[in-house]
Design an enzyme around this catalytic site. Sequence first.
Site, PDB file in Angstrom:
ATOM      1  CE1 TYR A  92      -4.260   1.655   0.638  1.00 50.12           C
ATOM      2  CE2 TYR A  92      -2.759   3.281   1.565  1.00 50.12           C
ATOM      3  CZ  TYR A  92      -4.008   2.943   1.078  1.00 50.12           C
ATOM      4  OH  TYR A  92      -4.996   3.892   1.012  1.00 50.12           O
ATOM      5  CG  PHE A 144      -9.361  15.128 -24.523  1.00 47.40           C
ATOM      6  CD1 PHE A 144      -9.463  14.607 -25.813  1.00 47.40           C
ATOM      7  CD2 PHE A 144      -9.653  14.311 -23.453  1.00 47.40           C
ATOM      8  CE1 PHE A 144      -9.855  13.285 -26.008  1.00 47.40           C
ATOM      9  CE2 PHE A 144     -10.048  12.992 -23.650  1.00 47.40           C
ATOM     10  CZ  PHE A 144     -10.141  12.479 -24.921  1.00 47.40           C
ATOM     11  CB  THR A 145     -14.218  14.847 -24.218  1.00 51.26           C
ATOM     12  OG1 THR A 145     -13.278  13.780 -24.053  1.00 51.26           O
ATOM     13  CG2 THR A 145     -14.629  14.922 -25.678  1.00 51.26           C
ATOM     14  CG  ASP A 235      -3.040  16.304 -22.079  1.00 51.87           C
ATOM     15  OD1 ASP A 235      -2.348  15.267 -22.005  1.00 51.87           O
ATOM     16  OD2 ASP A 235      -4.278  16.285 -22.253  1.00 51.87           O
ATOM     17  CE  LYS A 278      -5.467   9.038 -25.759  1.00 51.24           C
ATOM     18  NZ  LYS A 278      -5.809   8.605 -27.111  1.00 51.24           N
ATOM     19  NE  ARG A 401     -14.058  11.993 -29.882  1.00 50.62           N
ATOM     20  CZ  ARG A 401     -13.891  11.753 -28.585  1.00 50.62           C
ATOM     21  NH1 ARG A 401     -12.689  11.580 -28.084  1.00 50.62           N
ATOM     22  NH2 ARG A 401     -14.914  11.698 -27.767  1.00 50.62           N
ATOM     23  CG  PHE A 467     -18.620  11.216 -26.197  1.00 49.15           C
ATOM     24  CD1 PHE A 467     -18.511  12.401 -25.494  1.00 49.15           C
ATOM     25  CD2 PHE A 467     -17.630  10.261 -26.050  1.00 49.15           C
ATOM     26  CE1 PHE A 467     -17.423  12.631 -24.659  1.00 49.15           C
ATOM     27  CE2 PHE A 467     -16.535  10.482 -25.231  1.00 49.15           C
ATOM     28  CZ  PHE A 467     -16.436  11.671 -24.526  1.00 49.15           C
TER      29      PHE A 467
HETATM   30  N1  F0G Z   1      -5.771  14.176 -22.640  1.00 55.42           N
HETATM   31  C1  F0G Z   1      -5.740  13.735 -23.911  1.00 55.42           C
HETATM   32  C2  F0G Z   1      -5.057  14.542 -24.958  1.00 55.42           C
HETATM   33  C3  F0G Z   1      -6.347  12.515 -24.231  1.00 55.42           C
HETATM   34  O1  F0G Z   1      -6.316  12.088 -25.494  1.00 55.42           O
HETATM   35  C4  F0G Z   1      -6.990  11.771 -23.216  1.00 55.42           C
HETATM   36  C5  F0G Z   1      -7.677  10.528 -23.517  1.00 55.42           C
HETATM   37  C6  F0G Z   1      -6.988  12.279 -21.911  1.00 55.42           C
HETATM   38  C7  F0G Z   1      -6.364  13.482 -21.662  1.00 55.42           C
HETATM   39  C8  F0G Z   1      -7.664  11.547 -20.787  1.00 55.42           C
HETATM   40  O2  F0G Z   1      -6.928  10.424 -20.461  1.00 55.42           O
HETATM   41  O3  F0G Z   1      -8.449   8.478 -20.987  1.00 55.42           O
HETATM   42  O4  F0G Z   1      -6.483   8.213 -19.458  1.00 55.42           O
HETATM   43  O5  F0G Z   1      -8.463   9.482 -18.740  1.00 55.42           O
HETATM   44  N2  F0G Z   1      -7.989  10.147 -24.673  1.00 55.42           N
HETATM   45  C9  F0G Z   1      -8.657   8.883 -24.986  1.00 55.42           C
HETATM   46  C10 F0G Z   1      -8.940   8.796 -26.467  1.00 55.42           C
HETATM   47  C11 F0G Z   1      -9.844   8.607 -24.165  1.00 55.42           C
HETATM   48  O6  F0G Z   1      -9.615   7.833 -26.857  1.00 55.42           O
HETATM   49  O7  F0G Z   1      -8.496   9.627 -27.258  1.00 55.42           O
HETATM   50  P1  F0G Z   1      -7.626   9.080 -19.881  1.00 55.42           P
END
Ligand code: F0G
Length: 494
Positions: A92, A144-145, A235, A278, A401, A467
């Site tokens: 832990y 980003f979303t 990011d 990623k 997208r 989405f």
């Molecule tokens: N920032 C970027 C540029 C991303 O592409 C993503 C995730 C995140 C933050 C969030 O990271 O998924 O680990 O919580 N992109 C994924 C995609 C979901 O399918 O493009 P996460």
Amino acid sequence: MQHNITKTMPQTTPQVTLFSGENIPLEMHKVRMVQRINLLPVQERLAAMQAAGGNTFLLRNRDVYLDMLTDSGVNAMSEAQYAAMMMADDSYAGSETFYRLQAALQDFFGTEFFLPAHQGRACENILATAFVWPGSTTVMNYHFTTTKAHITRLGGSVVEVVKDEGMQTVSDDPFKGNFDLDKLAATVEAAGADNIAFVRIEAGTNLIGGQPVSLANMRAVSAFCREKGLLLVLDASLLADNLYFIKTREAECANRPLADIVKEMAALADITYFSARKLGCARGGGICTNRKDLYSKMRDLVPLFEGFLTYGGMSVREMEAMAVGIKETLDIHVISQTPQFVEALGSELMQAGVPVVTPFGGLGCHLDASRFVPHIPQEQYPAAALAAAVFIVSGIRGMERGTMSEQRNPDGSEHLAEMELVRLAVPKRVFTLSQMKFAADRVAWLHENAELIGGMEFEDEPPTLRFFLGRLRPIGDWQERLVQKFLEDMPSGL
Ligand code: F0G
């Protein structure tokens, strides 16, 4: 574990020209573990798509031939990553795994402090909780979303200042993710520097087609933020692709070691965060900084939201895989594979007259739904309709997208997206060139029959990040008619 891959691997790109004159991206790995996948006949694909409410997120993997939804958490890992997972130190608190990962990140980014989090959006939650306040503005090249959702959840707003070329789906600008520095200055002037929560650079700008930011542009943004006393956040989730483009498109970096470029990028920002789903071909995420004051402001949020400071919601095995994967990001063969496959797929599509986003970016090949199905109004979610149609005719799962990925305006009205894209993601080292050829062929067929594709409407619309879980139905019987035409041309139904 010592891992000296960058010292032994050549720093050149492995694209070769065949005797026939054709350029192909040559795989610099061999596949030693495989997963069986299915290609269902078209009628069954239609049934699966309709059962999934027209939303590719809701498909079951067993019904999917090529899963091109995302590269998140589905990149192929190396043998060294799997080996490292066996050596994880489960505890832990105070796990050796944490210290190995911390050292790998210190070495990679050149930053001292590291906060673990279970994925990228968890880092965004911590950042937003620490630095966003109601009425504040966060400025970025593009949102980003999940980033935007966390900022707006806390009463902040997002202003995007990407250069105009970023919004043009057809262009030969090598760095469409760059900031427009005049727009940045004007936004800060209008809001007042005191009202800016932070400025965020998204490397490899996801939602506009995986388009990179140049090192020169990052330097200019950083200099501006330092002059104005603004916090700058990088990011780095899509850093691998962005790094490849800096190396291959930015002349001054052609002979610079990748390790130096990464360290400079991180040094330009105050905070660097990333999704390790990623970056590093693993799972998890993290926040890195050299500033003790910023670290202290965020630190206590990790045990609150994620888990104790030495695991942050991740399993120790993921952390070991991440530590190795981060180092492997400095191997040009690892980071070139996705951009070169995107280019191979995109070039075939372009030759067939299919509208795609250019120049080709990282992450995946992006179909431009606005030109693919210009007859579908944005209110009927053309990109979602196209993503459903692509699955029906190929078994390939892409991702919408476009407008469906946007949040409604506070008054409930539709927020029409600036771009209507379908992303066919190319996770690293997962697919073969023949699979890319199949994808190009079926999408080209669909393009020839694009007038058959109709619009979609919501059947069930969740209030946030709709989405992911929203369900749509086709307007009319266009999906059945598409299947009928497909069977006329492809009687096997495959
Ligand atoms: N920032 C970027 C540029 C991303 O592409 C993503 C995730 C995140 C933050 C969030 O990271 O998924 O680990 O919580 N992109 C994924 C995609 C979901 O399918 O493009 P996460």
